[in-house]
Design a protein around this motif. Structure first.
Motif, PDB file in Angstrom:
ATOM      1  N   VAL A  95      48.669  27.855  29.889  1.00  0.00           N
ATOM      2  CA  VAL A  95      47.423  28.604  30.095  1.00  0.00           C
ATOM      3  C   VAL A  95      47.254  28.972  31.555  1.00  0.00           C
ATOM      4  N   ARG A  96      47.510  28.032  32.432  1.00  0.00           N
ATOM      5  CA  ARG A  96      47.268  28.252  33.859  1.00  0.00           C
ATOM      6  C   ARG A  96      48.251  29.223  34.488  1.00  0.00           C
ATOM      7  N   ARG A  97      49.500  29.222  34.055  1.00  0.00           N
ATOM      8  CA  ARG A  97      50.518  30.020  34.725  1.00  0.00           C
ATOM      9  C   ARG A  97      50.843  31.330  34.015  1.00  0.00           C
ATOM     10  N   ILE A  98      50.585  31.422  32.716  1.00  0.00           N
ATOM     11  CA  ILE A  98      50.972  32.632  31.977  1.00  0.00           C
ATOM     12  C   ILE A  98      49.796  33.256  31.229  1.00  0.00           C
ATOM     13  N   TRP A  99      49.224  32.506  30.306  1.00  0.00           N
ATOM     14  CA  TRP A  99      48.278  33.099  29.357  1.00  0.00           C
ATOM     15  C   TRP A  99      47.022  33.646  30.044  1.00  0.00           C
ATOM     16  N   LEU A 100      46.334  32.814  30.808  1.00  0.00           N
ATOM     17  CA  LEU A 100      45.091  33.248  31.442  1.00  0.00           C
ATOM     18  C   LEU A 100      45.315  34.313  32.521  1.00  0.00           C
ATOM     19  N   PRO A 101      46.296  34.147  33.427  1.00  0.00           N
ATOM     20  CA  PRO A 101      46.514  35.206  34.431  1.00  0.00           C
ATOM     21  C   PRO A 101      46.842  36.565  33.811  1.00  0.00           C
ATOM     22  N   ARG A 102      47.668  36.569  32.763  1.00  0.00           N
ATOM     23  CA  ARG A 102      48.002  37.836  32.118  1.00  0.00           C
ATOM     24  C   ARG A 102      46.789  38.451  31.450  1.00  0.00           C
ATOM     25  N   ALA A 103      45.978  37.618  30.822  1.00  0.00           N
ATOM     26  CA  ALA A 103      44.778  38.130  30.156  1.00  0.00           C
ATOM     27  C   ALA A 103      43.795  38.724  31.166  1.00  0.00           C
ATOM     28  N   ILE A 104      43.635  38.058  32.304  1.00  0.00           N
ATOM     29  CA  ILE A 104      42.716  38.570  33.330  1.00  0.00           C
ATOM     30  C   ILE A 104      43.214  39.896  33.874  1.00  0.00           C
ATOM     31  N   ARG A 105      44.533  40.024  34.081  1.00  0.00           N
ATOM     32  CA  ARG A 105      45.083  41.294  34.561  1.00  0.00           C
ATOM     33  C   ARG A 105      44.828  42.417  33.560  1.00  0.00           C
ATOM     34  N   ILE A 106      44.975  42.110  32.289  1.00  0.00           N
ATOM     35  CA  ILE A 106      44.744  43.120  31.258  1.00  0.00           C
ATOM     36  C   ILE A 106      43.279  43.543  31.217  1.00  0.00           C
ATOM     37  N   ALA A 107      42.387  42.581  31.379  1.00  0.00           N
ATOM     38  CA  ALA A 107      40.954  42.850  31.251  1.00  0.00           C
ATOM     39  C   ALA A 107      40.305  43.318  32.550  1.00  0.00           C
ATOM     40  N   LEU A 108      41.059  43.367  33.622  1.00  0.00           N
ATOM     41  CA  LEU A 108      40.480  43.630  34.945  1.00  0.00           C
ATOM     42  C   LEU A 108      39.635  44.901  35.015  1.00  0.00           C
ATOM     43  N   PRO A 109      40.098  46.042  34.493  1.00  0.00           N
ATOM     44  CA  PRO A 109      39.253  47.249  34.564  1.00  0.00           C
ATOM     45  C   PRO A 109      37.925  47.097  33.828  1.00  0.00           C
ATOM     46  N   THR A 110      37.965  46.435  32.680  1.00  0.00           N
ATOM     47  CA  THR A 110      36.735  46.225  31.923  1.00  0.00           C
ATOM     48  C   THR A 110      35.808  45.252  32.636  1.00  0.00           C
ATOM     49  N   ILE A 111      36.381  44.231  33.249  1.00  0.00           N
ATOM     50  CA  ILE A 111      35.577  43.268  33.999  1.00  0.00           C
ATOM     51  C   ILE A 111      34.861  43.960  35.148  1.00  0.00           C
ATOM     52  N   ALA A 112      35.541  44.881  35.810  1.00  0.00           N
ATOM     53  CA  ALA A 112      34.914  45.614  36.917  1.00  0.00           C
ATOM     54  C   ALA A 112      33.675  46.364  36.431  1.00  0.00           C
ATOM     55  N   GLY A 113      33.793  47.015  35.284  1.00  0.00           N
ATOM     56  CA  GLY A 113      32.649  47.725  34.736  1.00  0.00           C
ATOM     57  C   GLY A 113      31.509  46.791  34.379  1.00  0.00           C
ATOM     58  N   GLU A 114      31.837  45.610  33.867  1.00  0.00           N
ATOM     59  CA  GLU A 114      30.799  44.646  33.506  1.00  0.00           C
ATOM     60  C   GLU A 114      30.087  44.103  34.741  1.00  0.00           C
ATOM     61  N   VAL A 115      30.806  43.938  35.835  1.00  0.00           N
ATOM     62  CA  VAL A 115      30.175  43.476  37.072  1.00  0.00           C
ATOM     63  C   VAL A 115      29.175  44.515  37.581  1.00  0.00           C
ATOM     64  N   VAL A 116      29.539  45.784  37.483  1.00  0.00           N
ATOM     65  CA  VAL A 116      28.619  46.848  37.887  1.00  0.00           C
ATOM     66  C   VAL A 116      27.380  46.855  36.996  1.00  0.00           C
ATOM     67  N   LEU A 117      27.579  46.691  35.694  1.00  0.00           N
ATOM     68  CA  LEU A 117      26.432  46.611  34.779  1.00  0.00           C
ATOM     69  C   LEU A 117      25.553  45.406  35.100  1.00  0.00           C
ATOM     70  N   GLN A 118      26.177  44.314  35.496  1.00  0.00           N
ATOM     71  CA  GLN A 118      25.407  43.135  35.872  1.00  0.00           C
ATOM     72  C   GLN A 118      24.567  43.412  37.117  1.00  0.00           C
ATOM     73  N   LEU A 119      25.130  44.144  38.049  1.00  0.00           N
ATOM     74  CA  LEU A 119      24.380  44.538  39.242  1.00  0.00           C
ATOM     75  C   LEU A 119      23.148  45.345  38.866  1.00  0.00           C
ATOM     76  N   LYS A 120      23.308  46.244  37.920  1.00  0.00           N
ATOM     77  CA  LYS A 120      22.183  47.082  37.511  1.00  0.00           C
ATOM     78  C   LYS A 120      21.100  46.286  36.769  1.00  0.00           C
ATOM     79  N   SER A 121      21.454  45.099  36.295  1.00  0.00           N
ATOM     80  CA  SER A 121      20.481  44.268  35.590  1.00  0.00           C
ATOM     81  C   SER A 121      19.632  43.423  36.532  1.00  0.00           C
ATOM     82  N   THR A 122      20.067  43.271  37.776  1.00  0.00           N
ATOM     83  CA  THR A 122      19.370  42.366  38.693  1.00  0.00           C
ATOM     84  C   THR A 122      17.908  42.735  38.956  1.00  0.00           C
ATOM     85  N   PRO A 123      17.488  44.013  38.897  1.00  0.00           N
ATOM     86  CA  PRO A 123      16.060  44.291  39.111  1.00  0.00           C
ATOM     87  C   PRO A 123      15.130  43.620  38.111  1.00  0.00           C
TER      88      PRO A 123
END
Length: 229
Positions: free
Chosen positions: A144-172
């Motif tokens: 999990v630490r060396r293969i599964w999780l790092p690969r999954a995070i790389r795959i999801a990275l663009p979507t995660i970026a969008g979710e962080v921006v949406l989270q920013l918009k929720s802060t008000p």
């Protein structure tokens, strides 16, 4: 348009910006860690943990964030003073503030959305890579630490970026539970000066600038760790 009020209110604006960034940083960092556990519970957990994780994600994603925030602040928050000894403890200065409830609410909500994203990413990691890791003697944790999780995070990275921006918009929304974030400061300026558009323009520019920083940061990370399909 007038912007001379900035000279008087700039300390409040800075404090509000710090509150906004702090809410974002806490909810994203802690929420992402929770999301990893929730995602693995759905992918490789037992029947109970899998169903509990799915129920959690369904409930948090299916209800408005504002309602979750109010349930915590006006519901749980009203019960905390009844806990014996809590008012005299060192935790009370933290637990009595709206910032605490906003941070908890945003964190739990962010974790629910990220868990679903990470679940899909974990399932999309090629099975051959996992089998190769097992073939060379990797244990479950090492895999999990060396293969599964790092690969999954790389795959999801663009979507995660969008979710962080949406989270920013929720802060008000934190403004509704007495948190003096940047939007709350703009609201105070409007009350004091009767200016409507100028404070909102300043807040808008801040959010646009911070969104650009987040987008560039994720693009930089993607460039350093390219996603292999």
């Amino acid at each position: 348009m007038r912007f001379d009020w900035i000279a008087k209110y700039w300390p409040l604006l800075i404090d509000g910006a710090i509150q906004t960034v702090s809410l974002l940083a806490i909810s994203v960092s802690v929420g992402f860690v929770l999301a990893i556990g929730l995602a693995f519970a759905q992918v490789s957990g037992g029947l109970i943990s899998r169903n509990l994780s799915r129920a959690y994600c369904t409930f948090l994603r299916g209800t408005p964030l504002l309602i979750q925030l109010w349930l915590l602040y006006y519901g749980v928050g009203s019960l905390l003073p009844l806990v014996p000894g809590l008012r005299q403890s060192f935790l009370w200065p933290i637990l009595r503030e709206g910032f605490f409830f906003a941070a908890v609410s945003f964190t739990l909500n962010f974790a629910a959305y990220q868990a679903v994203i990470l679940r899909g990413a974990l399932l999309s990691v090629p099975k051959g890579e996992l089998e190769a890791g097992r073939a060379v003697g990797m244990g479950p944790f090492t895999l999990v630490r060396r293969i599964w999780l790092p690969r999954a995070i790389r795959i999801a990275l663009p979507t995660i970026a969008g979710e962080v921006v949406l989270q920013l918009k929720s802060t008000p929304l934190a403004f509704t539970v007495t948190v003096m974030d940047l939007y709350a400061v703009a609201y105070k300026v409007r009350q004091d000066t009767l200016l409507v558009y100028e404070p909102l323009i300043v807040v808008t520019l801040f959010y646009v600038a911070l969104t650009a920083v987040i987008a560039r940061s994720f693009k930089f990370v993607e460039a350093q760790v390219p996603i292999r399909r």
